[in-house]
Design an enzyme around this catalytic site. Structure first.
Site, PDB file in Angstrom:
ATOM      1  N   SER A 322      42.031 -43.416 -14.478  1.00  0.00           N
ATOM      2  CA  SER A 322      41.041 -44.073 -15.336  1.00  0.00           C
ATOM      3  C   SER A 322      39.650 -44.005 -14.719  1.00  0.00           C
ATOM      4  O   SER A 322      38.667 -43.717 -15.404  1.00  0.00           O
ATOM      5  CB  SER A 322      41.444 -45.530 -15.578  1.00  0.00           C
ATOM      6  OG  SER A 322      40.472 -46.188 -16.368  1.00  0.00           O
ATOM      7  N   TRP A 325      38.467 -40.442 -14.936  1.00  0.00           N
ATOM      8  CA  TRP A 325      38.123 -40.082 -16.317  1.00  0.00           C
ATOM      9  C   TRP A 325      36.671 -40.436 -16.610  1.00  0.00           C
ATOM     10  O   TRP A 325      35.989 -39.724 -17.358  1.00  0.00           O
ATOM     11  CB  TRP A 325      39.043 -40.822 -17.290  1.00  0.00           C
ATOM     12  CG  TRP A 325      38.742 -40.572 -18.741  1.00  0.00           C
ATOM     13  CD1 TRP A 325      39.254 -39.583 -19.526  1.00  0.00           C
ATOM     14  CD2 TRP A 325      37.849 -41.316 -19.573  1.00  0.00           C
ATOM     15  NE1 TRP A 325      38.742 -39.667 -20.804  1.00  0.00           N
ATOM     16  CE2 TRP A 325      37.868 -40.724 -20.863  1.00  0.00           C
ATOM     17  CE3 TRP A 325      37.029 -42.413 -19.374  1.00  0.00           C
ATOM     18  CZ2 TRP A 325      37.113 -41.191 -21.926  1.00  0.00           C
ATOM     19  CZ3 TRP A 325      36.268 -42.897 -20.430  1.00  0.00           C
ATOM     20  CH2 TRP A 325      36.315 -42.294 -21.685  1.00  0.00           C
ATOM     21  N   HIS A 326      36.193 -41.531 -16.022  1.00  0.00           N
ATOM     22  CA  HIS A 326      34.835 -41.982 -16.316  1.00  0.00           C
ATOM     23  C   HIS A 326      33.758 -41.077 -15.722  1.00  0.00           C
ATOM     24  O   HIS A 326      32.621 -41.093 -16.211  1.00  0.00           O
ATOM     25  CB  HIS A 326      34.634 -43.413 -15.815  1.00  0.00           C
ATOM     26  CG  HIS A 326      35.226 -44.448 -16.713  1.00  0.00           C
ATOM     27  ND1 HIS A 326      36.562 -44.802 -16.665  1.00  0.00           N
ATOM     28  CD2 HIS A 326      34.676 -45.198 -17.703  1.00  0.00           C
ATOM     29  CE1 HIS A 326      36.799 -45.719 -17.578  1.00  0.00           C
ATOM     30  NE2 HIS A 326      35.681 -45.975 -18.234  1.00  0.00           N
ATOM     31  N   GLY A 327      34.056 -40.333 -14.719  1.00  0.00           N
ATOM     32  CA  GLY A 327      33.027 -39.449 -14.193  1.00  0.00           C
ATOM     33  C   GLY A 327      33.430 -38.811 -12.881  1.00  0.00           C
ATOM     34  O   GLY A 327      34.317 -39.293 -12.168  1.00  0.00           O
ATOM     35  N   PHE A 478      30.331 -39.800 -20.389  1.00  0.00           N
ATOM     36  CA  PHE A 478      31.730 -39.673 -19.992  1.00  0.00           C
ATOM     37  C   PHE A 478      32.513 -38.831 -20.988  1.00  0.00           C
ATOM     38  O   PHE A 478      33.655 -38.507 -20.736  1.00  0.00           O
ATOM     39  CB  PHE A 478      32.381 -41.060 -19.869  1.00  0.00           C
ATOM     40  CG  PHE A 478      31.630 -41.977 -18.945  1.00  0.00           C
ATOM     41  CD1 PHE A 478      31.153 -41.510 -17.727  1.00  0.00           C
ATOM     42  CD2 PHE A 478      31.386 -43.294 -19.297  1.00  0.00           C
ATOM     43  CE1 PHE A 478      30.449 -42.353 -16.883  1.00  0.00           C
ATOM     44  CE2 PHE A 478      30.706 -44.139 -18.447  1.00  0.00           C
ATOM     45  CZ  PHE A 478      30.229 -43.676 -17.241  1.00  0.00           C
TER      46      PHE A 478
END
Length: 478
Positions: A322, A325-327, A478
């Site tokens: 997670s 996934w954001h960056g 993102f």
């Protein structure tokens, strides 16, 4: 095209009028109009990346059909992994290639080797993480025989690229959105009005709360080395409200916009800052992503069915992925791992499912215990957001160290920059009250005092809204 821009203010009513004007003619024409509007909406960002969106859509559409008609399990697996590999490959190249190249070069330099890897000098295609996950869930569901492949290319393309959710979610499922796309929609004035109310509330969150907090949060984080402890705490607090107002504001606008067209999207936020523990927080924050990871990663890994070590492993994997996934930055990974650490006491004590219902449901006020539980959870989330906002892990650590120096000399700096100061604190207080009162609804505009609340919010937009130089939504990156 930004939701909070003049361009969108022209675009949305125009599409709305044409859409319902052809309602008596054909559902196919309506869907074709929404698809064309969605592609135009996306092309306004960068028309070149429209080809990537179309290719990804065509790949998954074709893969779904080939898996369904595959003469053997082996061929079905071939098409499945081909689609997964290409989708994840595109996401990896555009979003993570530079991160891995630079991180590997830094690792080699620690051992005395100098390496200069070629890096991509391109911007990240907006929305790629979101529409890629739309396609992945569709392909996985077909592979697992949960759904049948969609044979209408227009309907499937609209599912992937529907403009309200295209660039920042929510992450939809084919089982939820496709049946609505294929079903004839009848104009419902109550639903449309509710959608307009939700759009207004989303704009208030973004333009008044998020963008105002960003003014101070940016100044404080950019000058954190010279700021005292109180100022740094305020910077973390402002960013905590900035990211919530920004992302949940986008989701409200997306859901409200979709209601105008008679289509319901998955709810993405459910008042997460009123959570009594971190598990409840993650059931209420970015709900579509959390549920996606639960269904397509956590459960396939074994979920909570195994022993304690498996539960711990799976939880850390989920939060690590997670964060990533954001960056492509170590700050997001640390942010994810920190939330996993927060989650551990609840998991190990088997109390992570204690708070399912909204806090103080049917009551005006929380209990003393609930108040302190919400306050603690809020502080934990705010602490983690420092890593999310910081440019590097080292910066985040130093920012936190400076907070715990307990240096309060000079009062609060950066409270007289560009815009108001005391007014913002008051606005945040009013915002919290509005959220608390409406915590059992999607937005505050309901009941006896609907018009009073609506007038107050509109006044807030007019008096404090940052209309000039409309700011991007944070989750666009993102």
């Amino acid at each position: 095209m930004l939701f909070n821009s003049l361009q969108y203010l022209i675009f949305l009513p125009l599409v709305f009028a044409i859409y319902w004007g052809m309602n008596h003619r054909s559902l196919k024409l309506q869907n074709l109009l929404l698809l064309a509007a969605s592609y135009y909406f996306y092309a306004c960002w960068d028309w070149r990346f429209l080809f990537l969106l179309v290719f990804s859509t065509g790949l998954d559409y074709y893969t779904g059909l080939k898996m369904k008609d595959a003469p053997s399990v082996r061929m079905k697996k071939f098409w499945f992994w081909l689609s997964i590999g290409i989708n994840v490959g595109f996401l990896g190249i555009f979003k993570y290639y530079n991160f891995f190249a630079e991180s590997f070069a830094d690792l080699l330099s620690n051992f005395g080797f100098q390496a200069n890897f070629w890096t991509l000098q391109v911007i990240l295609p907006v929305g790629i993480s979101f529409y890629t996950f739309h396609g992945l869930s569709y392909v996985i569901d077909i592979y697992k025989n949960r759904i049948e492949p969609e044979r209408n290319i227009v309907d499937y393309s609209l599912f992937v690229s529907y403009f309200p959710l295209l660039v920042a979610g929510p992450i939809e499922r084919a089982t939820h959105l496709l049946p609505q796309i294929k079903k004839k929609r009848i104009f419902n004035s109550d639903k449309a009005i509710d959608g307009l109310h939700q759009i207004i509330w989303g704009l208030f969150k973004k333009i008044v709360i998020a963008d105002s907090c960003a003014t101070y949060a940016n100044q404080i984080f950019d000058n954190y080395e010279n700021a005292n402890s109180l100022t740094l705490l305020l910077g973390a607090l402002y960013f905590t409200f900035q990211i919530y107002g920004d992302f949940s504001g986008y989701s409200d606008i997306a859901l409200g916009t979709s209601k105008l067209f008679g289509i319901d999207l998955l709810r993405n936020f459910n008042y997460p800052y009123f959570s009594r523990d971190i598990a409840e927080f993650w059931r209420r924050w970015h709900i579509s992503l959390s549920s996606w990871f639960k269904d397509y990663l956590y459960i396939p890994l074994g979920g909570s069915q195994g022993g304690t070590l498996m539960k711990v492993r799976n939880t850390f994997i989920i939060f690590l992925v997670s964060g990533f996934w954001h960056g492509a930055n170590w700050t997001f990974i640390v942010w994810g791992l920190l939330n996993a650490v927060y989650f551990m006491p609840l998991l190990l004590s088997n109390t992570n499912r204690y708070h399912i219902d909204i806090v103080a449901k049917g009551k005006k006020w929380p209990t003393v215990k609930e108040f302190f539980s919400m306050s603690l959870t809020f502080c934990l989330a705010m602490f983690a957001w420092i890593f999310f906002r910081a440019e590097t892990v080292a910066m985040a650590i130093q920012y936190i160290k400076n907070i715990f120096l307990f240096n309060f000399k000079g009062g609060v700096a950066y409270l007289s920059i560009d815009r108001y100061s005391i007014e913002l604190v008051g606005l945040l207080g009013i915002f919290i009250v509005f959220e608390w009162v409406s915590r059992e609804k999607e937005h505050p505009f309901f009941g006896r005092f609907l018009y009073i609340r609506l007038v107050l919010v509109l006044l807030g937009l007019l008096l404090f809204g940052a209309f000039t130089n409309a700011a991007d939504f944070i989750y666009f990156q993102f």
